[in-house]
Design a protein around this motif. Structure first.
Motif, PDB file in Angstrom:
ATOM      1  N   GLN A   1       0.862  -1.166   0.000  1.00  0.00           N
ATOM      2  CA  GLN A   1       0.000   0.000   0.000  1.00  0.00           C
ATOM      3  C   GLN A   1       0.909   1.230   0.000  1.00  0.00           C
ATOM      4  N   THR A   2       0.345   2.407  -0.057  1.00  0.00           N
ATOM      5  CA  THR A   2       1.136   3.631  -0.211  1.00  0.00           C
ATOM      6  C   THR A   2       2.207   3.784   0.865  1.00  0.00           C
ATOM      7  N   HIS A   3       1.865   3.548   2.124  1.00  0.00           N
ATOM      8  CA  HIS A   3       2.840   3.742   3.200  1.00  0.00           C
ATOM      9  C   HIS A   3       3.942   2.690   3.162  1.00  0.00           C
ATOM     10  N   GLU A   4       3.599   1.473   2.795  1.00  0.00           N
ATOM     11  CA  GLU A   4       4.622   0.439   2.644  1.00  0.00           C
ATOM     12  C   GLU A   4       5.537   0.763   1.467  1.00  0.00           C
ATOM     13  N   LEU A   5       4.936   1.256   0.377  1.00  0.00           N
ATOM     14  CA  LEU A   5       5.716   1.646  -0.794  1.00  0.00           C
ATOM     15  C   LEU A   5       6.719   2.740  -0.427  1.00  0.00           C
ATOM     16  N   LEU A   6       6.254   3.778   0.247  1.00  0.00           N
ATOM     17  CA  LEU A   6       7.150   4.875   0.608  1.00  0.00           C
ATOM     18  C   LEU A   6       8.255   4.395   1.549  1.00  0.00           C
ATOM     19  N   ALA A   7       7.918   3.560   2.512  1.00  0.00           N
ATOM     20  CA  ALA A   7       8.935   3.016   3.420  1.00  0.00           C
ATOM     21  C   ALA A   7       9.974   2.216   2.634  1.00  0.00           C
ATOM     22  N   SER A   8       9.541   1.452   1.644  1.00  0.00           N
ATOM     23  CA  SER A   8      10.469   0.679   0.805  1.00  0.00           C
ATOM     24  C   SER A   8      11.366   1.589  -0.019  1.00  0.00           C
ATOM     25  N   VAL A   9      10.795   2.652  -0.575  1.00  0.00           N
ATOM     26  CA  VAL A   9      11.587   3.601  -1.363  1.00  0.00           C
ATOM     27  C   VAL A   9      12.658   4.245  -0.483  1.00  0.00           C
ATOM     28  N   ILE A  10      12.279   4.677   0.706  1.00  0.00           N
ATOM     29  CA  ILE A  10      13.241   5.280   1.639  1.00  0.00           C
ATOM     30  C   ILE A  10      14.380   4.305   1.905  1.00  0.00           C
TER      31      ILE A  10
ATOM     32  N   ALA B   1       3.851  18.193  10.008  1.00  0.00           N
ATOM     33  CA  ALA B   1       4.888  17.276  10.467  1.00  0.00           C
ATOM     34  C   ALA B   1       6.002  17.167   9.435  1.00  0.00           C
ATOM     35  N   ARG B   2       7.081  16.548   9.882  1.00  0.00           N
ATOM     36  CA  ARG B   2       8.206  16.253   9.010  1.00  0.00           C
ATOM     37  C   ARG B   2       8.704  14.858   9.371  1.00  0.00           C
ATOM     38  N   LEU B   3       9.168  14.150   8.359  1.00  0.00           N
ATOM     39  CA  LEU B   3       9.840  12.871   8.569  1.00  0.00           C
ATOM     40  C   LEU B   3      11.335  13.155   8.538  1.00  0.00           C
ATOM     41  N   GLN B   4      12.031  12.755   9.569  1.00  0.00           N
ATOM     42  CA  GLN B   4      13.477  12.928   9.590  1.00  0.00           C
ATOM     43  C   GLN B   4      14.111  11.639   9.075  1.00  0.00           C
ATOM     44  N   LEU B   5      14.854  11.759   7.987  1.00  0.00           N
ATOM     45  CA  LEU B   5      15.506  10.617   7.359  1.00  0.00           C
ATOM     46  C   LEU B   5      17.013  10.766   7.504  1.00  0.00           C
ATOM     47  N   GLY B   6      17.682   9.655   7.685  1.00  0.00           N
ATOM     48  CA  GLY B   6      19.129   9.714   7.814  1.00  0.00           C
ATOM     49  C   GLY B   6      19.819   8.622   7.021  1.00  0.00           C
ATOM     50  N   ARG B   7      21.036   8.961   6.606  1.00  0.00           N
ATOM     51  CA  ARG B   7      21.926   7.996   5.952  1.00  0.00           C
ATOM     52  C   ARG B   7      23.320   8.381   6.402  1.00  0.00           C
ATOM     53  N   GLY B   8      23.889   7.577   7.297  1.00  0.00           N
ATOM     54  CA  GLY B   8      25.180   7.944   7.884  1.00  0.00           C
ATOM     55  C   GLY B   8      25.040   9.243   8.648  1.00  0.00           C
ATOM     56  N   ASP B   9      25.913  10.209   8.326  1.00  0.00           N
ATOM     57  CA  ASP B   9      25.868  11.514   8.986  1.00  0.00           C
ATOM     58  C   ASP B   9      24.893  12.481   8.318  1.00  0.00           C
TER      59      ASP B   9
ATOM     60  N   GLY C   1      18.716   3.957   0.644  1.00  0.00           N
ATOM     61  CA  GLY C   1      19.769   3.906   1.645  1.00  0.00           C
ATOM     62  C   GLY C   1      19.522   4.751   2.877  1.00  0.00           C
ATOM     63  N   TYR C   2      18.309   5.234   3.059  1.00  0.00           N
ATOM     64  CA  TYR C   2      17.968   6.044   4.221  1.00  0.00           C
ATOM     65  C   TYR C   2      17.218   5.210   5.246  1.00  0.00           C
ATOM     66  N   GLU C   3      17.149   5.737   6.430  1.00  0.00           N
ATOM     67  CA  GLU C   3      16.310   5.162   7.479  1.00  0.00           C
ATOM     68  C   GLU C   3      15.469   6.287   8.062  1.00  0.00           C
ATOM     69  N   VAL C   4      14.277   5.953   8.512  1.00  0.00           N
ATOM     70  CA  VAL C   4      13.426   6.950   9.169  1.00  0.00           C
ATOM     71  C   VAL C   4      13.918   7.049  10.608  1.00  0.00           C
ATOM     72  N   ARG C   5      14.362   8.245  10.983  1.00  0.00           N
ATOM     73  CA  ARG C   5      14.932   8.436  12.323  1.00  0.00           C
ATOM     74  C   ARG C   5      13.959   9.047  13.313  1.00  0.00           C
ATOM     75  N   ALA C   6      13.014   9.855  12.822  1.00  0.00           N
ATOM     76  CA  ALA C   6      12.062  10.484  13.753  1.00  0.00           C
ATOM     77  C   ALA C   6      10.854  11.026  13.003  1.00  0.00           C
TER      78      ALA C   6
ATOM     79  N   LEU D   1       3.309   9.187  10.921  1.00  0.00           N
ATOM     80  CA  LEU D   1       3.087   8.159  11.943  1.00  0.00           C
ATOM     81  C   LEU D   1       2.920   6.783  11.311  1.00  0.00           C
ATOM     82  N   ALA D   2       2.197   6.705  10.205  1.00  0.00           N
ATOM     83  CA  ALA D   2       1.994   5.421   9.535  1.00  0.00           C
ATOM     84  C   ALA D   2       3.319   4.826   9.080  1.00  0.00           C
ATOM     85  N   ILE D   3       4.235   5.651   8.638  1.00  0.00           N
ATOM     86  CA  ILE D   3       5.545   5.159   8.209  1.00  0.00           C
ATOM     87  C   ILE D   3       6.421   4.852   9.418  1.00  0.00           C
ATOM     88  N   GLY D   4       6.372   5.711  10.421  1.00  0.00           N
ATOM     89  CA  GLY D   4       7.252   5.565  11.576  1.00  0.00           C
ATOM     90  C   GLY D   4       6.902   4.465  12.551  1.00  0.00           C
ATOM     91  N   VAL D   5       5.617   4.162  12.727  1.00  0.00           N
ATOM     92  CA  VAL D   5       5.241   3.201  13.780  1.00  0.00           C
ATOM     93  C   VAL D   5       5.764   1.796  13.526  1.00  0.00           C
TER      94      VAL D   5
END
Length: 133
Positions: A57-66, A88-96, A70-75, A109-113
């Motif tokens: 679904q859309t949220h799973e797709l976006l999580a897969s794309v992230i 809101a904002r999604l904080q994404l990180g890859r290394g530094d 090479g990124y991870e959802v940090r907050a 929230l749907a992506i982060g939980v």
């Protein structure tokens, strides 16, 4: 300054168009609710219980794309409240490297939980959201 929150409740009302996500302060007592749509409510519920749909679904797709980028959802950051609408904002990180992406709180929230990502709410937003009318 931001306050660490946690998802404490999701209320899916079968007879209404709006549903409720309740956030609770981790090291305090403040609680506030955000009204969300059914698609986002079901996505949060699905990701909380670990249900995997047969097709993304859309949220799973976006999580897969992230993840594939090479990124991870940090907050999840709830940053503003204007005329009854939360921002809101999604904080994404890859290394530094850290980037923040504009998002509706329900989508963030749907992506982060699913990844137990920390939720932070700006103190000003929390104060305004928890005021008694």
């Amino acid at each position: 300054m931001s306050v660490r929150m946690e998802l404490s409740k999701i209320l899916i009302r079968e007879t209404a168009d709006t549903h409720i996500v309740e956030l609770r302060e981790v090291d305090g007592e403040r609680v506030f609710a955000i009204l969300i749509g059914i698609v986002e409510a079901k996505a949060i519920e699905r990701r909380l219980i670990g249900a995997v749909p047969p097709r993304p679904q859309t949220h799973e797709l976006l999580a897969s794309v992230i993840e594939e980028l090479g990124y991870e959802v940090r907050a999840v950051l709830i940053t503003d409240l204007k005329e009854g609408t939360y921002f809101a904002r999604l904080q994404l990180g890859r290394g530094d490297s850290v980037v923040e992406v504009d998002s509706r709180p329900s989508d963030a929230l749907a992506i982060g939980v699913a990844g137990e990502v920390p939720i932070y709410v700006d103190e000003r937003v929390l104060e305004e959201a928890t005021q008694t009318p």
